[in-house]
Design a protein around this motif. Structure first.
Motif, short mmCIF file in Angstrom:
data_model
loop_
_atom_site.label_atom_id
_atom_site.label_comp_id
_atom_site.label_asym_id
_atom_site.label_seq_id
_atom_site.Cartn_x
_atom_site.Cartn_y
_atom_site.Cartn_z
N VAL A 1 0.86 -1.20 0.00
CA VAL A 1 0.00 0.00 0.00
C VAL A 1 0.89 1.24 0.00
CG1 VAL A 1 -1.69 1.33 1.34
CG2 VAL A 1 -1.91 -1.16 1.17
N LEU A 2 1.93 1.22 0.82
CA LEU A 2 2.81 2.40 0.91
C LEU A 2 3.53 2.65 -0.42
CD1 LEU A 2 4.30 1.78 4.49
CD2 LEU A 2 2.45 3.34 3.85
N TRP A 3 3.93 1.56 -1.09
CA TRP A 3 4.57 1.73 -2.40
C TRP A 3 3.60 2.29 -3.43
CZ3 TRP A 3 9.16 2.23 -4.47
CH2 TRP A 3 10.26 1.93 -3.67
N GLN A 4 2.37 1.82 -3.39
CA GLN A 4 1.36 2.36 -4.32
C GLN A 4 1.16 3.85 -4.04
OE1 GLN A 4 -2.27 -0.20 -4.93
NE2 GLN A 4 -1.26 -1.41 -3.37
N ARG A 5 1.11 4.18 -2.74
CA ARG A 5 0.88 5.57 -2.36
C ARG A 5 1.99 6.47 -2.91
NH1 ARG A 5 1.61 6.69 3.88
NH2 ARG A 5 3.73 7.20 3.24
N GLU A 6 3.23 6.05 -2.71
CA GLU A 6 4.35 6.92 -3.11
C GLU A 6 4.50 6.99 -4.62
OE1 GLU A 6 5.66 9.11 -1.20
OE2 GLU A 6 4.45 8.27 0.42
N LEU A 7 4.25 5.88 -5.33
CA LEU A 7 4.38 5.94 -6.79
C LEU A 7 3.23 6.72 -7.40
CD1 LEU A 7 5.72 2.35 -7.53
CD2 LEU A 7 6.97 4.51 -7.64
N THR A 8 2.05 6.64 -6.80
CA THR A 8 0.93 7.45 -7.28
C THR A 8 1.27 8.92 -7.10
OG1 THR A 8 -0.60 5.70 -6.64
CG2 THR A 8 -1.57 7.87 -7.02
N ARG A 9 1.83 9.24 -5.94
CA ARG A 9 2.22 10.63 -5.67
C ARG A 9 3.27 11.11 -6.69
NH1 ARG A 9 1.80 12.54 -0.50
NH2 ARG A 9 2.51 10.65 0.51
N LEU A 10 4.24 10.24 -6.95
CA LEU A 10 5.31 10.59 -7.89
C LEU A 10 4.74 11.04 -9.24
CD1 LEU A 10 8.24 10.47 -9.06
CD2 LEU A 10 7.91 8.02 -9.38
N PHE A 11 3.79 10.26 -9.78
CA PHE A 11 3.23 10.63 -11.09
C PHE A 11 2.32 11.84 -10.97
CE2 PHE A 11 4.79 6.44 -12.06
CZ PHE A 11 5.19 6.56 -13.38
N GLU A 12 1.49 11.87 -9.93
CA GLU A 12 0.52 12.97 -9.82
C GLU A 12 1.21 14.31 -9.61
OE1 GLU A 12 -2.47 11.77 -7.02
OE2 GLU A 12 -3.38 10.41 -8.49
N GLU A 13 2.36 14.31 -8.90
CA GLU A 13 3.10 15.56 -8.72
C GLU A 13 3.57 16.12 -10.06
OE1 GLU A 13 5.04 15.04 -4.23
OE2 GLU A 13 6.24 14.48 -5.97
N ARG A 14 3.67 15.25 -11.06
CA ARG A 14 4.10 15.69 -12.40
C ARG A 14 2.91 15.88 -13.34
NH1 ARG A 14 9.53 13.46 -13.32
NH2 ARG A 14 8.99 13.19 -15.51
N ASN A 15 1.71 15.88 -12.76
CA ASN A 15 0.49 15.99 -13.56
C ASN A 15 0.38 14.86 -14.59
OD1 ASN A 15 -1.97 17.00 -14.41
ND2 ASN A 15 -1.06 18.40 -15.90
N GLU A 16 0.82 13.65 -14.16
CA GLU A 16 0.71 12.49 -15.05
C GLU A 16 -0.10 11.42 -14.33
OE1 GLU A 16 4.51 10.81 -16.40
OE2 GLU A 16 5.31 12.85 -16.36
N ARG A 17 -0.75 10.57 -15.13
CA ARG A 17 -1.39 9.39 -14.55
C ARG A 17 -0.56 8.15 -14.89
NH1 ARG A 17 -7.25 9.32 -16.87
NH2 ARG A 17 -6.89 11.43 -17.64
N THR A 18 -0.65 7.15 -14.06
CA THR A 18 0.04 5.89 -14.33
C THR A 18 -0.93 4.75 -14.11
OG1 THR A 18 1.97 4.53 -13.75
CG2 THR A 18 0.86 5.61 -11.92
N PHE A 19 -0.55 3.56 -14.56
CA PHE A 19 -1.27 2.34 -14.19
C PHE A 19 -0.18 1.30 -14.02
CE2 PHE A 19 -5.07 -0.66 -15.30
CZ PHE A 19 -5.48 -0.64 -13.97
N GLY A 20 -0.21 0.57 -12.93
CA GLY A 20 0.86 -0.37 -12.68
C GLY A 20 0.35 -1.65 -12.07
N LEU A 21 1.31 -2.47 -11.68
CA LEU A 21 0.99 -3.76 -11.07
C LEU A 21 1.70 -3.83 -9.73
CD1 LEU A 21 1.70 -5.35 -14.42
CD2 LEU A 21 -0.38 -5.98 -13.22
N VAL A 22 1.09 -4.55 -8.79
CA VAL A 22 1.71 -4.71 -7.48
C VAL A 22 1.24 -6.06 -6.96
CG1 VAL A 22 -0.18 -3.53 -6.21
CG2 VAL A 22 2.11 -3.51 -5.26
N ARG A 23 2.13 -6.77 -6.22
CA ARG A 23 1.72 -8.13 -5.84
C ARG A 23 1.12 -8.22 -4.45
NH1 ARG A 23 5.76 -12.97 -7.13
NH2 ARG A 23 5.77 -13.02 -4.86
N GLY A 24 1.11 -7.08 -3.72
CA GLY A 24 0.49 -7.11 -2.41
C GLY A 24 -0.21 -5.81 -2.13
N SER A 25 -1.39 -5.89 -1.51
CA SER A 25 -2.12 -4.67 -1.18
C SER A 25 -2.97 -4.92 0.05
CB SER A 25 -2.96 -4.23 -2.38
OG SER A 25 -3.44 -2.91 -2.19
N ASN A 26 -3.78 -3.94 0.39
CA ASN A 26 -4.65 -4.09 1.56
C ASN A 26 -5.80 -3.10 1.42
OD1 ASN A 26 -5.67 -4.78 4.13
ND2 ASN A 26 -3.62 -5.17 4.90
N GLY A 27 -6.56 -2.91 2.47
CA GLY A 27 -7.73 -2.04 2.40
C GLY A 27 -7.38 -0.57 2.21
#
Ligand code: GAL
Length: 671
Positions: free
Chosen positions: A380-406
């Motif tokens: 979850v923390l990795w998703q949070r930081e990578l989402t932030r990384l793209f959004e700070e640049r006014n970009e969207r991303t779509f990725g894959l991750v092997r673990g998540s939570n609520g």
């Protein structure tokens, strides 16, 4: 210690306090606030759900018991007779969870244990409400299991003589507990199960909105492929007329991996800028595999120092991504080494392990999180930081991750696995939506032509359509006898991009999940069929089967390809040929498509119409890649189609007209 002890005793006698924290969302707390909760870890900012219908939880919240005793914080919620419970994470098996015990811990899924890639502690009831245990601790959930002495669940019977004897009669309750000083529970009103899911998703900040290109076709190349080999492979897609939108690079793009440097290998990728520019010129986006554990002594390791956990993973240093300084250093490194050159997203691997191959429960991290809790939220923390990384640049991303939570609903990532059971993959597709999670039913290899086609068809009707050939080296045309059928499934995917994009907009803006299991549609328990968006019903075929049953919900249903009427509110037996994808459309609808596209973009929309006209549809449009849509730079339209002409009516957003042309409708099937 004494104060903590006193707090625990006190907590045990104070009744839970309930607050309506958003419309139709009730929060109950007991004991000490146990930070970080899942919503805190995901930095969820609640948005309001646009649910008009009046609702109420079908029981008095005073019936919910919460206490803290003997090291555990516990919640007990009532269950009615015949009530069904769905959800509790990205499950590969089953549907109604009543009668089961669930140990919700993050791990890669395997037979023999019940740990999951995304064990979201969230369930939906057939009575039209939902419950979320907002904790980052491992949690045990007993659904109708566990008879207590302070209740009278059932009379004790004599096994010798009474045929109704039961060792564990249904308890009529859900009990959930964490080993910790307190717990928070959120109860979401309906009135329907789907509304309750919507309230949950919006409470977590809304659903993910991928860029438009990410809804096309993804292909991952072999682990040790060189830039030249990747370029040739991508080129061959074009030469053969196969669609391609994303190329995924696996461990070999890095100079060393496991543990990784996250730097380009100078031998295999001597000129990453040139490689990335070349792919971009072809309209192909590049996604990088990473396992976040860093090689000691590497440039990244130096930049993150001293921000690592007490243990290594496969001898890689584990960044404490929960520390703002480390998270920022990771974002800066990724921006400079990858994004500035043109990389469009990541696949974050191996964040889903247990204590035998990630780190032990007692591992320590500089941010103060224990090893056991860090395992629950590392993905979850990795998703949070990578989402932030793209959004700070006014970009969207779509990725894959092997673990998540609520609470991770707003992060644009889909979960995947190393398991490979086709039927389980389809169950995962249906259960993931309940969990507020997206699932990637990827294809990797197959033993027969038939399996290759059937798996490809499922992959193409999932949130990410991906061929993951990291090990198999397969290409879509690797099974020549069925090349045509495979191409057809991939082209179908590309053509559906406008419909899928509109469906994702519903997820982002109203919280309606793109894949809709039957329990959300009409209370059905099937795990092998689902709605994709409002108007498509998918019923995948599995290897060795020449026919299957499909239950058609309310509405008239038509075959997507032939337009033939199939039925309404009945169970039908279908025998689709290998080339035929069991995909059905709701009558009266106009499905927005791109015709003939081999990239997830087209110049014009072709509405495909089924059943009685006039045909109605909806379409969402924006720039496809930035976050400007959040400030209103989009258009949302109603489509109405007659036999030869389609008209658009603006519903929302600052775009008043569709940027693309609307072609005359294709009337595929009539009543
Ligand atoms: C696995 C992952 C695969 C592939 C492989 C590369 O952990 O699940 O999809 O990326 O690593 O080594």
């Amino acid at each position: 210690m004494t104060t903590l002890f006193a707090a625990l005793i006190l907590a045990a006698v104070i009744p839970p306090k309930w607050d309506e924290v958003a419309k139709g969302v009730w929060r109950g707390r007991i004991g000490a606030h146990d930070s970080p909760t899942l919503t805190e870890a995901a930095e969820a900012v609640p948005r309001s759900a646009s649910i008009k219908a009046k609702s109420q939880v079908p029981f008095d919240l005073k019936q919910v018991k919460m206490d803290v005793a003997s090291e555990y914080a516990r919640v007990e919620l009532p269950l009615a007779k015949g009530e069904k419970i769905f959800g509790l994470g990205l499950q590969m098996k089953g549907s109604d969870r009543r009668g089961g015990v669930y140990h919700l811990q993050v791990d890669h899924y395997a037979e023999g244990h019940d740990r999951l890639h995304a064990p979201t502690p969230f369930y939906v009831s057939s009575r039209g409400y939902a419950v979320f245990f907002n904790t980052t601790r491992p949690i045990n959930v007993y659904v109708g299991v566990g008879n207590r002495t302070d209740r009278n669940d059932a009379p004790a019977r004599d096994r010798n003589t009474d045929p109704k004897w039961d060792a564990q009669p249904d308890s009529g309750h859900v009990e959930a507990s964490v080993q910790g000083p307190g717990i928070e529970v959120l109860v979401f009103e309906g009135p329907t199960a789907m509304d309750a899911v919507r309230r949950y998703v919006m409470y977590c900040g809304g659903g993910a909105m991928p860029p438009q290109w990410a809804l096309g076709f993804w292909h991952r190349t072999p682990s040790l492929a060189t830039a030249k080999q990747v370029e040739d492979e991508a080129g061959e897609f074009d030469r053969r007329g196969f669609p391609l939108d994303v190329i995924g690079l696996e461990p070999g793009w890095q100079s060393t991996s496991y543990p990784g440097t996250m730097e380009w290998d100078p031998g295999r990728f001597p000129n990453p800028d040139k490689f990335l520019k070349g792919q971009s010129a072809m309209g192909v986006h590049v996604n990088l595999w990473e396992n976040p554990y860093v090689k000691p002594g590497s440039k990244l390791a130096e930049a993150l120092q001293p921000g690592f956990g007490s243990h290594t993973v496969w001898l890689g240093l584990v960044p404490d991504i929960n520390l703002p300084r480390v998270a920022k250093a990771e974002r800066d490194f990724h921006a400079a080494e990858h994004l500035d050159k043109g990389v469009s997203g990541y696949k974050i691997d191996e964040v889903d392990g247990f204590d035998n191959w990630l780190w032990p429960d007692h591992a320590t991290f500089p941010s103060g999180l224990s090893g056991i809790r860090m395992r629950q939220i590392y993905g979850v923390l990795w998703q949070r930081e990578l989402t932030r990384l793209f959004e700070e640049r006014n970009e969207r991303t779509f990725g894959l991750v092997r673990g998540s939570n609520g609470a991770a609903t707003r992060f644009p990532f889909a979960i995947y696995s190393d398991t490979y059971d086709h039927r389980q993959y389809v169950t995962a597709l249906t259960s993931s939506s309940l969990a507020g999670v997206l699932w990637c039913a990827e294809i990797r290899s197959a033993s027969t032509d038939e399996e290759w086609v059937r798996r490809m068809q499922s992959a193409c009707l999932s949130p990410i359509a991906q061929l993951n050939a990291w090990d198999s080296g397969k290409k879509p045309w690797s099974y020549p006898a069925v090349e045509k059928e495979v191409k057809e499934a991939m082209l179908l995917r590309e053509s559906l991009v406008p419909y899928l994009y509109t469906t994702f907009w519903q997820y982002a803006s109203e919280g309606t999940p793109p894949v809709r299991p039957m329990c959300l549609v009409d209370g059905g328990e099937e795990t092998d069929q689902y709605l994709l968006g409002d108007d498509l019903l998918v019923a995948p075929m599995f290897v060795g089967e020449t026919s299957r049953k499909v239950r058609l919900p309310a509405g008239k249903w038509y075959d997507y390809q032939t337009g033939k009427y199939v039925g309404s509110q009945q169970t039908v037996e279908i025998s689709p040929k290998l080339a035929e994808i069991p995909l059905f459309v709701r009558g009266g609808r106009a499905i927005p498509t791109f015709a003939g596209a081999t990239r997830a973009q087209g110049e014009a929309y072709l509405p495909r119409c089924y059943g009685d006209g006039p045909w109605a549809g909806q379409i969402y449009e924006d720039d496809g890649k930035s976050v400007a849509y959040r400030s209103g730079a989009y258009g949302f339209f109603d489509l109405t189609s007659g036999a030869d002409k389609v008209s658009q009516k603006h519903l929302a957003g600052s775009r008043r007209e569709l940027a693309r042309k609307l072609l005359p409708p294709l009337i595929v099937g009539k009543a």
